[in-house]
Design a protein around this motif. Structure first.
Motif, PDB file in Angstrom:
ATOM      1  N   ALA A  10       0.949  -1.273  -0.009  1.00  0.00           N
ATOM      2  CA  ALA A  10       0.138  -0.003   0.119  1.00  0.00           C
ATOM      3  C   ALA A  10       0.928   1.174  -0.108  1.00  0.00           C
ATOM      4  O   ALA A  10       0.589   2.308  -0.767  1.00  0.00           O
ATOM      5  CB  ALA A  10      -0.958   0.176   1.255  1.00  0.00           C
ATOM      6  N   GLY A  14       0.218   3.603  -3.221  1.00  0.00           N
ATOM      7  CA  GLY A  14      -0.459   4.830  -2.793  1.00  0.00           C
ATOM      8  C   GLY A  14       0.220   6.114  -2.703  1.00  0.00           C
ATOM      9  O   GLY A  14      -0.019   7.019  -3.189  1.00  0.00           O
ATOM     10  N   TRP A  15       1.478   5.942  -2.189  1.00  0.00           N
ATOM     11  CA  TRP A  15       2.319   7.267  -1.568  1.00  0.00           C
ATOM     12  C   TRP A  15       3.654   7.086  -2.167  1.00  0.00           C
ATOM     13  O   TRP A  15       4.476   7.961  -1.986  1.00  0.00           O
ATOM     14  CB  TRP A  15       2.428   7.115  -0.011  1.00  0.00           C
TER      15      TRP A  15
END
Length: 138
Positions: A10, A14-15
Motif C-alpha cells: 500500500a 498509494g504514496w
C-alpha cells in the motif's frame, strides 16, 4: 487481506514510498518530479535536503561529539530512507546539533548579511512556487 506485506504494498502503490538511499532519492526527485513532472514544490524539498546536508558537513568539520553527529545524521537520513524528500524540512528542524553549526556560521558578518538579505527573497519565492504555479496541495 491474505497478504503479509499489505502495508508495504500500500505504501508503494498509494504514496510511492519504499526503501531509498539519499543520493538516489535526491536524483529521482529532481528528475522525476521537477524536470519531467514540472512540480516546482519539490524544489523546496531538494533545497532543504542540500541545506541540512551542508549544515551536517559543517557540524562534522567542527568535530562535534559523536552522539550529536549520529543524532543529526539520523534526522537527515530517516526521512529519505522512506523514498521521499517531503519531510526533510520538518526532520531537520528538530536536529539541534545542526543549529550549533548554523550558529557558528552566523559569526561571520558576510554570512549574517547574506541570511538577512536572502531569506525574505527565499520566502517570497516559496510563496510564488506554492500558490501561483498551481503546485499547492492541501
Amino acid at each position: 487481506t491474505g497478504d503479509v506485506l499489505a502495508n508495504v504494498h500500500a505504501q508503494e502503490r498509494g504514496w510511492e514510498r519504499g526503501v531509498g538511499v539519499l543520493p538516489y532519492v535526491f536524483g529521482y526527485t529532481l528528475w522525476h518530479d521537477v524536470i519531467e513532472g514540472g512540480h516546482l514544490r519539490f524544489l523546496v524539498h531538494l533545497g532543504f535536503t542540500l541545506f541540512w546536508c551542508g549544515v551536517f558537513y559543517k557540524a562534522w568539520r567542527m568535530r562535534m561529539p559523536g552522539e550529536y553527529l549520529i543524532f543529526a545524521a539520523l534526522a537527515v537520513l530517516l526521512p529519505t530512507s522512506g523514498g521521499l524528500l517531503v519531510s526533510m524540512g520538518r526532520f531537520g528542524m528538530v536536529a539541534f546539533p545542526l543549529f550549533w553549526a548554523l550558529a557558528e556560521w552566523g559569526d561571520d558578518e558576510r554570512v549574517d548579511t547574506f541570511v538577512k538579505t536572502s531569506f525574505p527573497l527565499l520566502l517570497g519565492a516559496l510563496v510564488m512556487i506554492t500558490f501561483t504555479a498551481r503546485t499547492f496541495t492541501p
